[in-house]
Motif scaffolding. Sequence first.
Motif, short mmCIF file in Angstrom:
data_model
loop_
_atom_site.label_atom_id
_atom_site.label_comp_id
_atom_site.label_asym_id
_atom_site.label_seq_id
_atom_site.Cartn_x
_atom_site.Cartn_y
_atom_site.Cartn_z
N GLY A 62 -4.31 -0.77 7.51
CA GLY A 62 -4.11 0.63 7.14
C GLY A 62 -4.69 1.56 8.18
O GLY A 62 -5.73 1.28 8.78
N ALA A 63 -4.01 2.70 8.36
CA ALA A 63 -4.41 3.65 9.40
C ALA A 63 -5.82 4.19 9.18
O ALA A 63 -6.57 4.43 10.12
CB ALA A 63 -3.40 4.79 9.43
N GLN B 80 1.05 4.78 0.85
CA GLN B 80 -0.13 3.96 0.50
C GLN B 80 -0.27 2.78 1.48
O GLN B 80 -1.36 2.43 1.91
CB GLN B 80 0.01 3.45 -0.93
CG GLN B 80 -1.20 2.65 -1.40
CD GLN B 80 -0.91 1.90 -2.69
OE1 GLN B 80 -0.18 2.38 -3.54
NE2 GLN B 80 -1.49 0.72 -2.83
N THR B 81 0.89 2.19 1.82
CA THR B 81 0.89 1.06 2.74
C THR B 81 0.34 1.46 4.11
O THR B 81 -0.48 0.76 4.70
CB THR B 81 2.34 0.54 2.92
OG1 THR B 81 2.84 0.23 1.63
CG2 THR B 81 2.39 -0.68 3.80
N ILE B 82 0.78 2.62 4.57
CA ILE B 82 0.33 3.07 5.90
C ILE B 82 -1.16 3.40 5.88
O ILE B 82 -1.90 3.07 6.78
CB ILE B 82 1.14 4.31 6.34
CG1 ILE B 82 2.61 3.94 6.50
CG2 ILE B 82 0.61 4.88 7.65
CD1 ILE B 82 3.53 5.13 6.48
N SER C 57 -4.65 -4.66 0.80
CA SER C 57 -5.38 -5.62 1.64
C SER C 57 -6.45 -4.93 2.49
O SER C 57 -7.56 -5.44 2.64
CB SER C 57 -4.39 -6.34 2.55
OG SER C 57 -3.62 -5.42 3.29
N GLY C 58 -6.10 -3.75 3.03
CA GLY C 58 -7.08 -3.03 3.87
C GLY C 58 -8.35 -2.73 3.12
O GLY C 58 -9.46 -2.98 3.63
N LEU D 94 2.03 -7.39 1.89
CA LEU D 94 3.39 -7.68 1.42
C LEU D 94 4.44 -7.32 2.47
O LEU D 94 5.52 -7.90 2.50
CB LEU D 94 3.69 -6.89 0.14
CG LEU D 94 2.86 -7.28 -1.08
CD1 LEU D 94 3.02 -6.24 -2.18
CD2 LEU D 94 3.29 -8.65 -1.58
N THR D 95 4.12 -6.35 3.32
CA THR D 95 5.13 -5.87 4.26
C THR D 95 4.99 -6.48 5.65
O THR D 95 5.70 -6.09 6.57
CB THR D 95 5.04 -4.34 4.39
OG1 THR D 95 3.73 -4.01 4.85
CG2 THR D 95 5.32 -3.65 3.07
#
Lengths: 236, 293
Positions: free
Chosen positions: B210-211, B134-136, B263-264, B142-143
């Motif tokens: 994000g990608a 999900q982050t990618i 965030s994205g 956060l990261t």
Amino acid sequence: MGPKISVKNLNLTLGTTRVLDSVDLEAKPGEVHCIIGPNGGGKTSTLRCILGQMPHTGDIEFEWEVNETIGYIPQVLEFDRFLPVTVNNFMAMTVQTTPAFFGLRGIFKDEVHNALKRLGLEGKEKRMMGSLSGGEKQRLLFAQALVPEPSLIILDEPMTALDEAGMTVFEELIIELKNEGKTILWVNHDMEQVGRLSDTITVVDSQVIAHGPTETTLTESMRHGNFRGDLKGVAA
Amino acid sequence: MGMEALQMELQMMGYRLNYAFVINAIICALIIGPLLGALGTMVVAKRMAFFSQAVGNAALTGVGIGVLIGESYTSPYVSMFSFCILFALLLNFTRNHTKMSSDTLIGVFLSISLALGASLLLFISAKVNTHILQTILFGSILTVSKTDIAVLSVVAIILLAVGIPLFNKMLLASLNPALAHVRGVRVQLMEYIFVLMITIITVACVKIIGAVLVEALLLIPAAAARNLNKSLGGFVLWSMIFSLSSCLLGITIPMLFDIPVPSGGAIILVAATFFLITSLMRGLLPQFKEAKI
């Protein structure tokens, strides 16, 4: 005075198609030289080879007398009509290194203003490119070719969208530039205009069909678009 | 009582914005916003929006390769940069050496990169926390670490050093390659430089936007700015403003109001709001209608 251009034994093959076959061409300093011929005959390809834009064989020589600046006027300018680029932005893009979004630099302002004025585009500096008519875009393409001042001007049929007034401006400017001593190499379809304005011509249809002074080389059948039918009067 | 509750809430908001990761994210936004805004105008002018989408998808594969070869799954920059740069160069090389239209070719590469990236990520998902996916895909503030900020800063410096002196040449090369060539521009070299610029900024932004959504931040603020402007100066300036505002608001609003969105996604939704407003302005206000002539 503009440069002398000598082209000898120019060959161009694209895929398996022989586009140009042993084309010779010579334009003397300060003369208007037109390249004419049927559609698909290789006129624009000849120009693009001279400009070093196509893989060719043969010799192309320029004998420069003054500056080595070429003013090139392409056929059309494909443009996203909604792109926020003004006439001044376009001129800045072509003449300076400073990004065009910072505006036209002071040292180019006079020269750009004069070029636009010569083409009748004075007062249209802030117009969006997308709102210009086809003829106005072609005038703008001519204007950019005048900055910095060139000694050789190369035109690739840039008059297709011009109205009568625009055509008059173009023709008067060609005469002015010739009188200033610039060499003009011009791909042209308008045989009547070729007859009036050029000093010499080269007729190309893959090969050179004819070349020499316009007065003696441009035959009546050529004036009617028949380039191979009547070779009477050819100064080969 | 109501005033006290409001004061408490405002105090909480202040605390939330003081977290180190929020400050990191805001620093990233201050770099990414203007940079993507300015570069986005070129993407719009050169009609390259889907190219950056393809590179964003390629970043998924880069992450997958990174995890497979043992890079840190939170910052697999070596794999991401290496794979995405190779991918972009191959795409541009193929575009230059085939007669296929750009949109077809980019579409093909985009699909391949998505299929490859998604397959690889699902394959390795057992090795990592699936939350990382999900982050990618959609970004996570956060990261964001100091390493990410350092990578982003270096990329920003490279882009400014290359992009400013070559801006005119790259734009002219896309408008009329023959004219650009006569003006001394090495047209193919400019194309390669531009795709590399898009590629490295896309990779550098994957962590925060994000990608999948980097392309949107290259495109939407520029599209919104185009709605309102008639000159290149205004176009670039407003694109930067919209992009920066989108980044700052997209990062801070979910934090301040405790909304659990990536965030994205929040950044792109703010950008989309700008686009919606400017589109309405363009449609309704006569002073913005000149371009329709």
